[in-house]
Scaffold this motif. Structure first.
Motif, PDB file in Angstrom:
ATOM      1  N   ALA A  78       2.790   7.313  -3.425  1.00  0.00           N
ATOM      2  CA  ALA A  78       2.262   7.423  -4.759  1.00  0.00           C
ATOM      3  C   ALA A  78       2.371   9.050  -5.816  1.00  0.00           C
ATOM      4  CB  ALA A  78       0.661   7.387  -4.591  1.00  0.00           C
ATOM      5  N   ILE A  79       2.113   9.668  -5.138  1.00  0.00           N
ATOM      6  CA  ILE A  79       2.602  11.049  -6.124  1.00  0.00           C
ATOM      7  C   ILE A  79       3.938  10.848  -6.215  1.00  0.00           C
ATOM      8  CG2 ILE A  79       2.556  13.663  -5.720  1.00  0.00           C
ATOM      9  CD1 ILE A  79      -0.110  13.824  -4.464  1.00  0.00           C
ATOM     10  N   GLN A  80       4.337  10.818  -5.665  1.00  0.00           N
ATOM     11  CA  GLN A  80       6.201  10.923  -5.657  1.00  0.00           C
ATOM     12  C   GLN A  80       6.617   9.597  -6.915  1.00  0.00           C
ATOM     13  OE1 GLN A  80       8.448  10.208  -1.822  1.00  0.00           O
ATOM     14  NE2 GLN A  80      10.093  11.336  -2.642  1.00  0.00           N
ATOM     15  N   LYS A  81       6.276   7.892  -6.539  1.00  0.00           N
ATOM     16  CA  LYS A  81       6.461   7.271  -7.922  1.00  0.00           C
ATOM     17  C   LYS A  81       6.059   7.862  -9.333  1.00  0.00           C
ATOM     18  CE  LYS A  81       6.191   2.135  -8.064  1.00  0.00           C
ATOM     19  NZ  LYS A  81       7.923   2.046  -8.009  1.00  0.00           N
ATOM     20  N   ILE A  82       4.924   8.179  -9.437  1.00  0.00           N
ATOM     21  CA  ILE A  82       3.854   8.513 -10.429  1.00  0.00           C
ATOM     22  C   ILE A  82       4.035   9.725 -11.134  1.00  0.00           C
ATOM     23  CG2 ILE A  82       1.637  10.234  -9.728  1.00  0.00           C
ATOM     24  CD1 ILE A  82       1.691   6.661 -11.470  1.00  0.00           C
ATOM     25  N   GLU A  83       5.022  10.760 -10.706  1.00  0.00           N
ATOM     26  CA  GLU A  83       5.428  12.186 -10.755  1.00  0.00           C
ATOM     27  C   GLU A  83       6.954  11.284 -11.661  1.00  0.00           C
ATOM     28  OE1 GLU A  83       6.123  14.608  -7.939  1.00  0.00           O
ATOM     29  OE2 GLU A  83       4.444  16.025  -8.130  1.00  0.00           O
ATOM     30  N   TYR A  84       7.467  10.424 -11.443  1.00  0.00           N
ATOM     31  CA  TYR A  84       8.695  10.374 -11.713  1.00  0.00           C
ATOM     32  C   TYR A  84       8.350   8.916 -13.410  1.00  0.00           C
ATOM     33  CZ  TYR A  84      12.740   7.637 -13.426  1.00  0.00           C
ATOM     34  OH  TYR A  84      14.038   6.833 -13.922  1.00  0.00           O
ATOM     35  N   PHE A  85       6.859   8.630 -12.883  1.00  0.00           N
ATOM     36  CA  PHE A  85       6.701   7.396 -14.419  1.00  0.00           C
ATOM     37  C   PHE A  85       6.731   8.611 -15.486  1.00  0.00           C
ATOM     38  CE2 PHE A  85       2.556   5.456 -15.533  1.00  0.00           C
ATOM     39  CZ  PHE A  85       3.441   4.931 -16.615  1.00  0.00           C
TER      40      PHE A  85
ATOM     41  N   GLU B 223      -2.473   5.456 -19.260  1.00  0.00           N
ATOM     42  CA  GLU B 223      -1.063   5.132 -18.967  1.00  0.00           C
ATOM     43  C   GLU B 223      -1.383   4.831 -17.199  1.00  0.00           C
ATOM     44  OE1 GLU B 223       1.638   4.751 -21.583  1.00  0.00           O
ATOM     45  OE2 GLU B 223       0.736   6.961 -21.791  1.00  0.00           O
ATOM     46  N   VAL B 224      -1.604   6.533 -16.902  1.00  0.00           N
ATOM     47  CA  VAL B 224      -1.452   6.917 -15.169  1.00  0.00           C
ATOM     48  C   VAL B 224      -2.426   5.715 -14.757  1.00  0.00           C
ATOM     49  CG1 VAL B 224      -0.848   8.607 -14.186  1.00  0.00           C
ATOM     50  CG2 VAL B 224      -0.525   8.996 -16.420  1.00  0.00           C
TER      51      VAL B 224
ATOM     52  N   MET C 116      -3.911   1.872  -5.361  1.00  0.00           N
ATOM     53  CA  MET C 116      -5.209   3.362  -5.142  1.00  0.00           C
ATOM     54  C   MET C 116      -6.762   2.864  -5.102  1.00  0.00           C
ATOM     55  SD  MET C 116      -2.406   4.640  -4.331  1.00  0.00           S
ATOM     56  CE  MET C 116      -2.653   6.371  -3.047  1.00  0.00           C
ATOM     57  N   ASP C 117      -7.045   3.264  -4.491  1.00  0.00           N
ATOM     58  CA  ASP C 117      -8.679   3.740  -4.647  1.00  0.00           C
ATOM     59  C   ASP C 117      -9.320   4.839  -5.740  1.00  0.00           C
ATOM     60  OD1 ASP C 117      -9.722   6.159  -3.304  1.00  0.00           O
ATOM     61  OD2 ASP C 117      -9.411   4.634  -1.733  1.00  0.00           O
ATOM     62  N   SER C 118     -10.432   4.962  -5.731  1.00  0.00           N
ATOM     63  CA  SER C 118     -10.719   5.795  -7.301  1.00  0.00           C
ATOM     64  C   SER C 118     -11.211   7.090  -6.316  1.00  0.00           C
ATOM     65  CB  SER C 118     -12.406   5.531  -8.042  1.00  0.00           C
ATOM     66  OG  SER C 118     -12.801   5.217  -6.679  1.00  0.00           O
ATOM     67  N   GLY C 119     -10.599   7.768  -5.627  1.00  0.00           N
ATOM     68  CA  GLY C 119     -11.314   8.972  -4.743  1.00  0.00           C
ATOM     69  C   GLY C 119      -9.308   9.316  -4.655  1.00  0.00           C
ATOM     70  N   GLU C 120      -8.408   8.311  -3.967  1.00  0.00           N
ATOM     71  CA  GLU C 120      -7.399   8.477  -4.455  1.00  0.00           C
ATOM     72  C   GLU C 120      -6.592   9.163  -5.554  1.00  0.00           C
ATOM     73  OE1 GLU C 120      -5.750   6.126  -0.698  1.00  0.00           O
ATOM     74  OE2 GLU C 120      -5.704   4.847  -2.277  1.00  0.00           O
ATOM     75  N   ILE C 121      -7.107   8.173  -6.903  1.00  0.00           N
ATOM     76  CA  ILE C 121      -6.670   8.411  -8.488  1.00  0.00           C
ATOM     77  C   ILE C 121      -6.923   9.535  -8.627  1.00  0.00           C
ATOM     78  CG2 ILE C 121      -6.957   7.801 -10.495  1.00  0.00           C
ATOM     79  CD1 ILE C 121      -6.970   4.501  -9.215  1.00  0.00           C
ATOM     80  N   ASP C 122      -8.452  10.117  -8.152  1.00  0.00           N
ATOM     81  CA  ASP C 122      -8.998  11.590  -8.735  1.00  0.00           C
ATOM     82  C   ASP C 122      -7.671  12.819  -8.404  1.00  0.00           C
ATOM     83  OD1 ASP C 122     -10.562  10.287 -10.178  1.00  0.00           O
ATOM     84  OD2 ASP C 122     -12.529  10.687  -8.398  1.00  0.00           O
ATOM     85  N   GLN C 123      -7.581  12.258  -7.193  1.00  0.00           N
ATOM     86  CA  GLN C 123      -6.594  13.492  -6.190  1.00  0.00           C
ATOM     87  C   GLN C 123      -4.998  13.270  -6.838  1.00  0.00           C
ATOM     88  OE1 GLN C 123      -7.207  12.541  -2.245  1.00  0.00           O
ATOM     89  NE2 GLN C 123      -6.100  14.384  -1.731  1.00  0.00           N
ATOM     90  N   ILE C 124      -5.222  12.690  -7.214  1.00  0.00           N
ATOM     91  CA  ILE C 124      -3.438  12.495  -7.555  1.00  0.00           C
ATOM     92  C   ILE C 124      -3.578  12.721  -9.307  1.00  0.00           C
ATOM     93  CG2 ILE C 124      -1.323  10.952  -8.021  1.00  0.00           C
ATOM     94  CD1 ILE C 124      -2.617   8.891  -6.171  1.00  0.00           C
ATOM     95  N   MET C 125      -4.505  12.746  -9.516  1.00  0.00           N
ATOM     96  CA  MET C 125      -4.537  13.176 -11.114  1.00  0.00           C
ATOM     97  C   MET C 125      -4.430  14.638 -11.453  1.00  0.00           C
ATOM     98  SD  MET C 125      -5.053  10.539 -13.631  1.00  0.00           S
ATOM     99  CE  MET C 125      -5.346  10.731 -14.806  1.00  0.00           C
ATOM    100  N   VAL C 126      -6.086  15.285 -10.335  1.00  0.00           N
ATOM    101  CA  VAL C 126      -5.511  16.243 -10.607  1.00  0.00           C
ATOM    102  C   VAL C 126      -4.821  17.328  -9.547  1.00  0.00           C
ATOM    103  CG1 VAL C 126      -6.502  18.421  -9.139  1.00  0.00           C
ATOM    104  CG2 VAL C 126      -8.450  16.596  -9.449  1.00  0.00           C
TER     105      VAL C 126
ATOM    106  N   ARG D 193       0.999  -1.049   0.478  1.00  0.00           N
ATOM    107  CA  ARG D 193      -0.381   0.204  -0.047  1.00  0.00           C
ATOM    108  C   ARG D 193       0.891   1.202   0.168  1.00  0.00           C
ATOM    109  NH1 ARG D 193      -3.669   2.453  -1.056  1.00  0.00           N
ATOM    110  NH2 ARG D 193      -5.504   3.419   0.070  1.00  0.00           N
ATOM    111  N   TYR D 194       0.424   2.904  -0.538  1.00  0.00           N
ATOM    112  CA  TYR D 194       1.397   3.746  -0.544  1.00  0.00           C
ATOM    113  C   TYR D 194       0.335   4.562  -0.294  1.00  0.00           C
ATOM    114  CZ  TYR D 194       4.911   1.297  -4.333  1.00  0.00           C
ATOM    115  OH  TYR D 194       5.128   0.557  -5.142  1.00  0.00           O
ATOM    116  N   SER D 195       0.807   5.700   0.438  1.00  0.00           N
ATOM    117  CA  SER D 195       0.614   6.687   0.544  1.00  0.00           C
ATOM    118  C   SER D 195       0.370   6.902  -0.183  1.00  0.00           C
ATOM    119  CB  SER D 195       1.452   7.536   1.787  1.00  0.00           C
ATOM    120  OG  SER D 195       2.042   7.958   1.211  1.00  0.00           O
ATOM    121  N   ILE D 196      -0.552   8.633  -0.195  1.00  0.00           N
ATOM    122  CA  ILE D 196      -0.973   9.257  -1.111  1.00  0.00           C
ATOM    123  C   ILE D 196       0.091   9.799  -1.754  1.00  0.00           C
ATOM    124  CG2 ILE D 196      -1.788  11.367  -1.977  1.00  0.00           C
ATOM    125  CD1 ILE D 196      -4.816  10.183  -1.695  1.00  0.00           C
ATOM    126  N   LYS D 197       1.880   9.986  -0.528  1.00  0.00           N
ATOM    127  CA  LYS D 197       2.698  11.150  -0.753  1.00  0.00           C
ATOM    128  C   LYS D 197       3.277  10.192  -1.522  1.00  0.00           C
ATOM    129  CE  LYS D 197       5.402  14.058   1.322  1.00  0.00           C
ATOM    130  NZ  LYS D 197       6.303  14.540   2.431  1.00  0.00           N
TER     131      LYS D 197
END
Length: 159
Positions: A10-17, A27-28, A37-47, A4-8
């Protein structure tokens, strides 16, 4: 991969991606699902990614179109279909295709077609013609271009 990733994290990892190469939203989102990640977290990260300009569909589409044309020698039809497959809107696809000037497009088409024609080792003219046309159409070039070119190449070959 960790549970499990924290949002923080996940954001770090996906920013690199996203920084590594241009990505489309699909893709993201897929990558975030694999990170559990759940859909709420995904929405937050995408924004966050869009706001911070790590993710930009127009930039992705333009980069994709340029790259596939210049490196893989794809025509507009194949590029359009691949972008549609990635859920890119028709408006952005049209913008992306404008990245390739008509001159560059035709220059690539003609040189690629001539190389391909020369590489086909087939003595039967009909078979050679079919192999050439099939290949060029699979590459996503427009049929009228392909058929005009095959006539031109046959004329040159047979004098």
């Amino acid at each position: 991969m960790k549970e499990r990733y924290s949002i923080k994290e996940a954001i770090q990892k996906i920013e690199y991606f996203c920084a590594y190469q241009e990505r489309c939203h699909d893709e993201v989102v897929s990558k975030l699902w694999t990170m559990k990640m759940d859909s709420g977290e995904i929405d937050q990260i995408m924004v966050h990614l869009i706001a911070e300009n790590f993710l930009n569909e127009e930039r992705f589409a333009c980069s994709f179109a340029r790259g596939k044309h210049r490196i893989k020698h794809w025509g507009k039809i194949r590029t359009t279909n691949e972008l549609k497959f990635k859920n890119i809107s028709q408006t952005l696809i049209n913008t992306a295709l404008k990245e390739i000037t008509p001159e560059e497009y035709l220059e690539t088409f003609h040189s690629f077609a001539e190389k391909n024609w020369e590489s086909i080792r087939e003595t039967n003219t009909l078979k050679k013609r079919k192999k050439f046309c099939d290949y060029m159409l699979r590459r996503g070039f427009e049929s009228n271009l392909v058929y005009d070119k095959v006539k031109e190449l046959e004329k040159l070959e047979h004098g």
